[in-house]
Design a protein around this motif. Sequence first.
Motif, PDB file in Angstrom:
ATOM      1  N   ILE A  95      41.719  46.611  23.423  1.00 22.46           N
ATOM      2  CA  ILE A  95      42.612  45.801  24.256  1.00 22.46           C
ATOM      3  C   ILE A  95      42.831  46.451  25.608  1.00 22.46           C
ATOM      4  O   ILE A  95      43.157  47.638  25.702  1.00 22.46           O
ATOM      5  CB  ILE A  95      43.977  45.636  23.545  1.00 22.46           C
ATOM      6  N   LEU A  96      42.632  45.671  26.651  1.00 26.58           N
ATOM      7  CA  LEU A  96      42.951  46.116  27.997  1.00 26.58           C
ATOM      8  C   LEU A  96      44.306  45.530  28.354  1.00 26.58           C
ATOM      9  O   LEU A  96      44.504  44.313  28.282  1.00 26.58           O
ATOM     10  CB  LEU A  96      41.891  45.630  28.986  1.00 26.58           C
ATOM     11  N   LEU A  97      45.239  46.398  28.725  1.00 30.67           N
ATOM     12  CA  LEU A  97      46.616  45.958  28.954  1.00 30.67           C
ATOM     13  C   LEU A  97      46.843  45.564  30.406  1.00 30.67           C
ATOM     14  O   LEU A  97      46.799  46.402  31.307  1.00 30.67           O
ATOM     15  CB  LEU A  97      47.567  47.095  28.577  1.00 30.67           C
ATOM     16  N   THR A  99      49.508  43.696  33.167  1.00 29.15           N
ATOM     17  CA  THR A  99      50.905  43.299  33.281  1.00 29.15           C
ATOM     18  C   THR A  99      51.013  42.015  34.093  1.00 29.15           C
ATOM     19  O   THR A  99      50.247  41.792  35.022  1.00 29.15           O
ATOM     20  CB  THR A  99      51.745  44.401  33.947  1.00 29.15           C
ATOM     21  N   GLU A 102      50.664  41.210  37.973  1.00 27.19           N
ATOM     22  CA  GLU A 102      49.406  41.093  38.707  1.00 27.19           C
ATOM     23  C   GLU A 102      49.061  39.635  38.981  1.00 27.19           C
ATOM     24  O   GLU A 102      48.224  39.347  39.840  1.00 27.19           O
ATOM     25  CB  GLU A 102      48.270  41.735  37.912  1.00 27.19           C
ATOM     26  N   ARG A 109      40.066  39.236  38.735  1.00 25.09           N
ATOM     27  CA  ARG A 109      39.531  40.592  38.659  1.00 25.09           C
ATOM     28  C   ARG A 109      38.757  40.817  37.359  1.00 25.09           C
ATOM     29  O   ARG A 109      37.647  41.333  37.359  1.00 25.09           O
ATOM     30  CB  ARG A 109      40.697  41.579  38.745  1.00 25.09           C
ATOM     31  N   LEU A 115      34.993  43.018  32.898  1.00 25.14           N
ATOM     32  CA  LEU A 115      35.633  44.116  32.171  1.00 25.14           C
ATOM     33  C   LEU A 115      35.968  43.694  30.746  1.00 25.14           C
ATOM     34  O   LEU A 115      35.945  44.500  29.832  1.00 25.14           O
ATOM     35  CB  LEU A 115      36.916  44.503  32.906  1.00 25.14           C
TER      36      LEU A 115
ATOM     37  N   ILE B  61      39.360  53.647  33.690  1.00 24.10           N
ATOM     38  CA  ILE B  61      40.246  53.203  32.619  1.00 24.10           C
ATOM     39  C   ILE B  61      40.937  54.434  32.028  1.00 24.10           C
ATOM     40  O   ILE B  61      40.301  55.470  31.836  1.00 24.10           O
ATOM     41  CB  ILE B  61      39.454  52.474  31.514  1.00 24.10           C
ATOM     42  N   ALA B  85      51.252  51.354  32.770  1.00 17.27           N
ATOM     43  CA  ALA B  85      50.305  50.332  33.207  1.00 17.27           C
ATOM     44  C   ALA B  85      50.465  50.049  34.699  1.00 17.27           C
ATOM     45  O   ALA B  85      49.477  49.959  35.442  1.00 17.27           O
ATOM     46  CB  ALA B  85      50.508  49.055  32.399  1.00 17.27           C
ATOM     47  N   ARG B  89      47.630  50.912  37.649  1.00 19.99           N
ATOM     48  CA  ARG B  89      47.055  49.909  38.554  1.00 19.99           C
ATOM     49  C   ARG B  89      47.201  50.342  40.010  1.00 19.99           C
ATOM     50  O   ARG B  89      46.304  50.132  40.823  1.00 19.99           O
ATOM     51  CB  ARG B  89      47.734  48.543  38.363  1.00 19.99           C
ATOM     52  N   ASP B  94      42.803  50.844  35.039  1.00 18.48           N
ATOM     53  CA  ASP B  94      43.286  49.922  34.028  1.00 18.48           C
ATOM     54  C   ASP B  94      43.684  50.703  32.789  1.00 18.48           C
ATOM     55  O   ASP B  94      43.287  51.861  32.610  1.00 18.48           O
ATOM     56  CB  ASP B  94      42.199  48.896  33.677  1.00 18.48           C
ATOM     57  N   ILE B  95      44.463  50.051  31.938  1.00 21.69           N
ATOM     58  CA  ILE B  95      44.951  50.721  30.733  1.00 21.69           C
ATOM     59  C   ILE B  95      44.315  50.110  29.496  1.00 21.69           C
ATOM     60  O   ILE B  95      44.322  48.888  29.310  1.00 21.69           O
ATOM     61  CB  ILE B  95      46.484  50.588  30.633  1.00 21.69           C
ATOM     62  N   LEU B  96      43.770  50.979  28.659  1.00 20.81           N
ATOM     63  CA  LEU B  96      43.256  50.547  27.373  1.00 20.81           C
ATOM     64  C   LEU B  96      44.321  50.873  26.332  1.00 20.81           C
ATOM     65  O   LEU B  96      44.760  52.025  26.221  1.00 20.81           O
ATOM     66  CB  LEU B  96      41.956  51.282  27.044  1.00 20.81           C
TER      67      LEU B  96
END
Lengths: 338, 338
Positions: A95-97, A99, A102, A109, A115, B61, B85, B89, B94-96
């Motif tokens: 999972i890519l988090l 928020t 954005e 993006r 991605l 990431i 997060a 950014r 990015d956050i996994l």
Amino acid sequence: MVTLAEVARHAGVSASTVSYVLSGKRPISAATRERVESSVRTLGYHPNAGARALASSRSNIIALMVPLRTDMYLPVMTEIATAVATAARAHGYDILLLTGDEGPEAVRRIEGSALADAMILMDVELDDGRLPLLRAATRPAVLIGLPSDPDGLHCVDLDFAAAGAACVEHLAGLGHREIAVVGEAAAVYERRTGFAERTLAGLRGRAAELGLRLLHRPCEGSYAAVAATLSRIVDERPGTTAFVVQNEAATDPLLALLRQSGRAVPEDVSVVAVCHEQVAARASVPLTSVAVPAREMGRRAVERAVALVEGRGADPEAVLLAPQLTVRASTARTPADT
Amino acid sequence: MVTLAEVARHAGVSASTVSYVLSGKRPISAATRERVESSVRTLGYHPNAGARALASSRSNIIALMVPLRTDMYLPVMTEIATAVATAARAHGYDILLLTGDEGPEAVRRIEGSALADAMILMDVELDDGRLPLLRAATRPAVLIGLPSDPDGLHCVDLDFAAAGAACVEHLAGLGHREIAVVGEAAAVYERRTGFAERTLAGLRGRAAELGLRLLHRPCEGSYAAVAATLSRIVDERPGTTAFVVQNEAATDPLLALLRQSGRAVPEDVSVVAVCHEQVAARASVPLTSVAVPAREMGRRAVERAVALVEGRGADPEAVLLAPQLTVRASTARTPADT
DNA sequence: TTGAAAGCGCTAACAT
DNA sequence: ATGTTAGCGCTTTCAA
């Protein structure tokens, strides 16, 4: 860093064979399979995510866009998010988090950079700015929530209208004729978040059908705000014998204030909540409630997203989960009725 | 899908020039830069994440491992996660999202697959099973929390021992001599989560120094559990005039129960909380408290991780944020003292 | 049942 | 200041 080529050399096979052993996309003899698998283990091989994504145009990542707000009850959001993460892992996805702040740009993006293979969006507004982009996107998206026009979109949500109706029915069945609704903060309605509006519609619709009076007041979660809202309600509708609360932060203050003002729950007034299960169960008077099935919503969203990515796609549709009302200790027949 | 090559052709330059315009890693004339940038915009180009990761061995990431528990107060965890997060950014990362239930295996997986450039771990236990792997890993890791041996690790945390000490000092300064601590659920201590133990150590240490009596009781968050704990405390130490609570779920029940039993806060008993700021501010009696600086912890962790990834690495160290005690309405001089 | 080889789209030497 | 080119590590035709 261990590469496919090294595994191939170690196992005495070609790179493609190793690849096929790993993906299972073509038959491999038991002998070579075992040799390759043992090489993978002894070398501690993990496929390089970037290379795999580039070659296969699959990242095995699902982007999850979570709300970044302070006026929503976070535990429900958190529970959905962790359910999504857990379910995704079970299907081999990460999972890519993302928020919510954005905004639509994040959709662009992710779509542009490849991605993620799919997106799951939470905190959907009735007329959400991200929807046009999602409809045009080449990658699948699943909404947790229901916009006013779900056409062409995959949605998963609790049937909040039915939840509202269920609350009214339960109270009507107990003899209540005047109901007050303590709702979410006003900002939640102004933003036209779907769930709050739909619950209200369900409440009002069934109340009208059954000939009950219904008063709705938005309410902040602070103790002081609940106190103010409660006193206004009591002034306007002294005959109120039942409350529906849809605001986790307000439930505890509401119970405390009712008790303080000499109204016993459920002897004098009944309370039904539309809220997180734990909040209902742990309240000072365990609350009769309709729970938001957070885990199931997360799971369903992931299953749909994975199916779409892997080409087992169903038609876009809104899946509305049936509400379940759990009777606990906060509702009873009206005093007049006993 | 728009590629670098297409942008290059459209702008009449080579692929590498486009790449360098995007990365800024070598001087480009204003004229070509503008031509390239305009092509990027008109074509709607976004670099392919997989290709970029493969070529540069940088994914941009950061993996964030969050706890998957029900006995911790989620809003703080959620706040840290969203702060992470957001900060990520802002640095172009990015956050996994990884869940704690994957355990050490997740560390291996991320490390092996090069999916992330760095890891940030939450819910660190004193003797955490993931630490050996992190120490051996080639990619940087930052802990939000403090294990018993932070050697060689980058850590960011509130100085919980100092927080405990600050609570005792504040109460001692108001004349209190007997303090009871309502703690986290017993499971939190059994798991040897760092923060709970350290707070307790700080409380006990300063209490000993100042010659105060201190009684500690773990406590579940339910209303019933708090009631049971409170009555035990009152039995054992009838002279208790002050409480320290470190358990967000227990604060509201505690206040309600004290009120119910005829003990006014702060006139008869004082209460200090170590908890989420919102919980303290919104309580029925606004609580004097030491807040967990969730946003700053998240931000600091990201800054450190990014610095390490980008080669501006500092030495491993434990950064302990100084606690800040905010006086609100729940503490006052002891009755005997006035 | 297996191998060889051509990319996937980008970065970063190495040229000029 | 810009272009050429050789990979990065994997997947997947095409061949055998």
